[in-house]
Design an enzyme around this catalytic site. Structure first.
Site, PDB file in Angstrom:
ATOM      1  N   SER A  66       0.866  -1.195   0.000  1.00 57.43           N
ATOM      2  CA  SER A  66       0.000   0.000   0.000  1.00 57.43           C
ATOM      3  C   SER A  66       0.890   1.228   0.000  1.00 57.43           C
ATOM      4  O   SER A  66       1.988   1.208   0.583  1.00 57.43           O
ATOM      5  CB  SER A  66      -0.884   0.024   1.248  1.00 57.43           C
ATOM      6  OG  SER A  66      -1.546   1.271   1.348  1.00 57.43           O
ATOM      7  N   TYR A 109      -1.578  -0.237  10.408  1.00 55.44           N
ATOM      8  CA  TYR A 109      -1.738  -0.829   9.073  1.00 55.44           C
ATOM      9  C   TYR A 109      -0.577  -0.399   8.172  1.00 55.44           C
ATOM     10  O   TYR A 109       0.016  -1.230   7.470  1.00 55.44           O
ATOM     11  CB  TYR A 109      -3.069  -0.377   8.478  1.00 55.44           C
ATOM     12  CG  TYR A 109      -3.246  -0.650   6.998  1.00 55.44           C
ATOM     13  CD1 TYR A 109      -3.511  -1.933   6.531  1.00 55.44           C
ATOM     14  CD2 TYR A 109      -3.173   0.390   6.069  1.00 55.44           C
ATOM     15  CE1 TYR A 109      -3.686  -2.172   5.169  1.00 55.44           C
ATOM     16  CE2 TYR A 109      -3.352   0.156   4.710  1.00 55.44           C
ATOM     17  CZ  TYR A 109      -3.607  -1.123   4.265  1.00 55.44           C
ATOM     18  OH  TYR A 109      -3.778  -1.363   2.928  1.00 55.44           O
TER      19      TYR A 109
HETATM   20  P1  NAP Z   1     -11.504  -6.020   0.470  1.00 53.58           P
HETATM   21  O1  NAP Z   1     -12.346  -5.466  -0.635  1.00 53.58           O
HETATM   22  O2  NAP Z   1     -11.869  -5.756   1.895  1.00 53.58           O
HETATM   23  O3  NAP Z   1     -11.376  -7.603   0.217  1.00 53.58           O
HETATM   24  C1  NAP Z   1     -10.627  -8.347   1.109  1.00 53.58           C
HETATM   25  C2  NAP Z   1     -10.486  -9.758   0.585  1.00 53.58           C
HETATM   26  O4  NAP Z   1      -9.615 -10.450   1.479  1.00 53.58           O
HETATM   27  C3  NAP Z   1     -11.783 -10.516   0.570  1.00 53.58           C
HETATM   28  O5  NAP Z   1     -11.750 -11.409  -0.524  1.00 53.58           O
HETATM   29  C4  NAP Z   1     -11.748 -11.274   1.903  1.00 53.58           C
HETATM   30  O6  NAP Z   1     -12.470 -12.485   1.871  1.00 53.58           O
HETATM   31  C5  NAP Z   1     -10.286 -11.567   2.031  1.00 53.58           C
HETATM   32  N1  NAP Z   1      -9.823 -11.747   3.398  1.00 53.58           N
HETATM   33  C6  NAP Z   1     -10.050 -10.966   4.482  1.00 53.58           C
HETATM   34  N2  NAP Z   1      -9.447 -11.476   5.559  1.00 53.58           N
HETATM   35  C7  NAP Z   1      -8.834 -12.623   5.145  1.00 53.58           C
HETATM   36  C8  NAP Z   1      -8.072 -13.614   5.791  1.00 53.58           C
HETATM   37  N3  NAP Z   1      -7.803 -13.565   7.093  1.00 53.58           N
HETATM   38  N4  NAP Z   1      -7.597 -14.647   5.038  1.00 53.58           N
HETATM   39  C9  NAP Z   1      -7.895 -14.743   3.724  1.00 53.58           C
HETATM   40  N5  NAP Z   1      -8.624 -13.831   3.061  1.00 53.58           N
HETATM   41  C10 NAP Z   1      -9.087 -12.786   3.771  1.00 53.58           C
HETATM   42  O7  NAP Z   1      -9.983  -5.530   0.350  1.00 53.58           O
HETATM   43  P2  NAP Z   1      -9.180  -4.825  -0.866  1.00 53.58           P
HETATM   44  O8  NAP Z   1      -9.377  -3.358  -0.752  1.00 53.58           O
HETATM   45  O9  NAP Z   1      -9.411  -5.514  -2.140  1.00 53.58           O
HETATM   46  O10 NAP Z   1      -7.675  -5.100  -0.354  1.00 53.58           O
HETATM   47  C11 NAP Z   1      -6.857  -6.109  -0.879  1.00 53.58           C
HETATM   48  C12 NAP Z   1      -5.423  -5.769  -0.545  1.00 53.58           C
HETATM   49  O11 NAP Z   1      -5.119  -4.495  -1.104  1.00 53.58           O
HETATM   50  C13 NAP Z   1      -5.133  -5.672   0.950  1.00 53.58           C
HETATM   51  O12 NAP Z   1      -3.871  -6.240   1.225  1.00 53.58           O
HETATM   52  C14 NAP Z   1      -5.117  -4.172   1.193  1.00 53.58           C
HETATM   53  O13 NAP Z   1      -4.322  -3.831   2.300  1.00 53.58           O
HETATM   54  C15 NAP Z   1      -4.525  -3.678  -0.116  1.00 53.58           C
HETATM   55  N6  NAP Z   1      -4.802  -2.269  -0.398  1.00 53.58           N
HETATM   56  C16 NAP Z   1      -6.074  -1.822  -0.611  1.00 53.58           C
HETATM   57  C17 NAP Z   1      -6.278  -0.466  -0.861  1.00 53.58           C
HETATM   58  C18 NAP Z   1      -7.653   0.108  -1.102  1.00 53.58           C
HETATM   59  O14 NAP Z   1      -7.796   1.348  -1.119  1.00 53.58           O
HETATM   60  N7  NAP Z   1      -8.688  -0.694  -1.288  1.00 53.58           N
HETATM   61  C19 NAP Z   1      -5.195   0.406  -0.896  1.00 53.58           C
HETATM   62  C20 NAP Z   1      -3.926  -0.095  -0.676  1.00 53.58           C
HETATM   63  C21 NAP Z   1      -3.731  -1.425  -0.434  1.00 53.58           C
HETATM   64  P3  NAP Z   1     -13.908 -12.643   2.638  1.00 53.58           P
HETATM   65  O15 NAP Z   1     -14.848 -11.714   1.929  1.00 53.58           O
HETATM   66  O16 NAP Z   1     -14.285 -14.071   2.480  1.00 53.58           O
HETATM   67  O17 NAP Z   1     -13.645 -12.248   4.061  1.00 53.58           O
END
Ligand code: NAP
Length: 252
Positions: free
Chosen positions: A147, A161
């Protein structure tokens, strides 16, 4: 698209950036193991989309903060789909209570560190064990999802985080050098403000609307825009790229 190991494991592949990566990777010729924790229906929907693109796929439940589930994910994916050649280390959480560190609970900090650091390291470990040519693997590529918070620090929102993503940046550098001569490239993408559920689950449902206009490019990004970078880093087009950290942050 050729070669024996076009099987991709995506942790947290059921929603958000992970789901977008599964869909785009299918179009690029990958068979996909879609990991999820709670939302089976969402994972099944991603599996159906991968299959509709003509590739094989399976949904595999498992909490990436738990060693036994990480090991089982790789075992099941290999048993169902064959030798693994790509890993997207994507599962991550921000914690359920945004704010200043003075108000953060130890339980929440521990949960975030357990998944984002320990879990991510264990996924890297299993990737190294399965992909490295020194271990009899086919070689391949790992993409860690970090991130821009790692370098912005997350003040007032989630310093804990941001710190976990600093760890992801470090493991990317170390692992890329450890595995470079063993056929495995390791890179990171660092997304900025991306339209997914993570903001609401972190207690800030209005975050995209509030911060989107402040991004130099003028808006939040989409999960598909991040997936494009991930799938490129996985591909042979990135054959000389390892240890890189690609910011997908709209200028942040
Ligand atoms: P999201 O929409 O909240 O989706 C999270 C995903 O991870 C879901 O498929 C969830 O599955 C799964 N998950 C949650 N806890 C888990 C666990 N303990 N073990 C296995 N799977 C798990 O998140 P996202 O925004 O796509 O984020 C994905 C990655 O991108 C993360 O590492 C986040 O830190 C990074 N990121 C995101 C952003 C942003 O702005 N969105 C920015 C920078 C970095 P379930 O639905 O089954 O729980």
């Amino acid at each position: 698209m050729s070669g024996p190991a076009r099987v991709l494991v995506v942790t947290g592949g059921s929603r958000g950036i992970g789901a977008a990566t599964c869909r785009l990777a299918a179009g690029a010729g990958w068979d996909v193991a879609v990991n999820y924790t709670r939302d089976k229906a969402a994972a099944d929907a991603v599996v159906a989309e991968v299959k509709a693109a003509g590739r094989r796929a399976c949904a595999i439940q498992g909490d990436m903060a738990l060693e036994r589930d990480v090991v089982a994910l790789f075992e099941t994916a290999a048993a169902l789909l064959g030798r693994i050649g790509g890993v997207v280390n994507n599962a991550g959480v921000v914690g359920d209570q945004a704010g200043r560190i003075a108000d953060a609970s130890a339980d929440m900090i521990t949960r975030v560190v357990d998944l984002n650091v320990t879990g991510a390291l264990l996924v890297c470990r299993e990737a190294a064990r399965r992909l490295s040519t020194a271990k009899g693997g086919p070689g391949g590529a790992v993409v860690n999802v970090s991130s821009i918070a790692a370098t912005l620090g997350g003040p007032g929102e989630y310093v804990w985080y941001a710190a976990t993503k600093g760890a992801v940046d470090s493991m990317t550098i170390g692992l890329s050098r450890e595995l470079a001569a063993e056929g495995v490239r390791v890179n990171a993408v660092s997304p900025g403000l991306i339209e997914t559920d993570i903001h609401a689950s972190g207690g800030q449902p209005d975050r995209l609307k509030r911060l989107g206009p402040q991004v130099p490019i003028g808006r939040a990004g989409t999960a598909d825009e991040v997936a494009e970078a991930i799938v490129w880093l996985l591909s042979d087009a990135a054959s000389y790229v390892t240890g890189a950290n690609l910011r997908v942050g709209g200028g942040r």
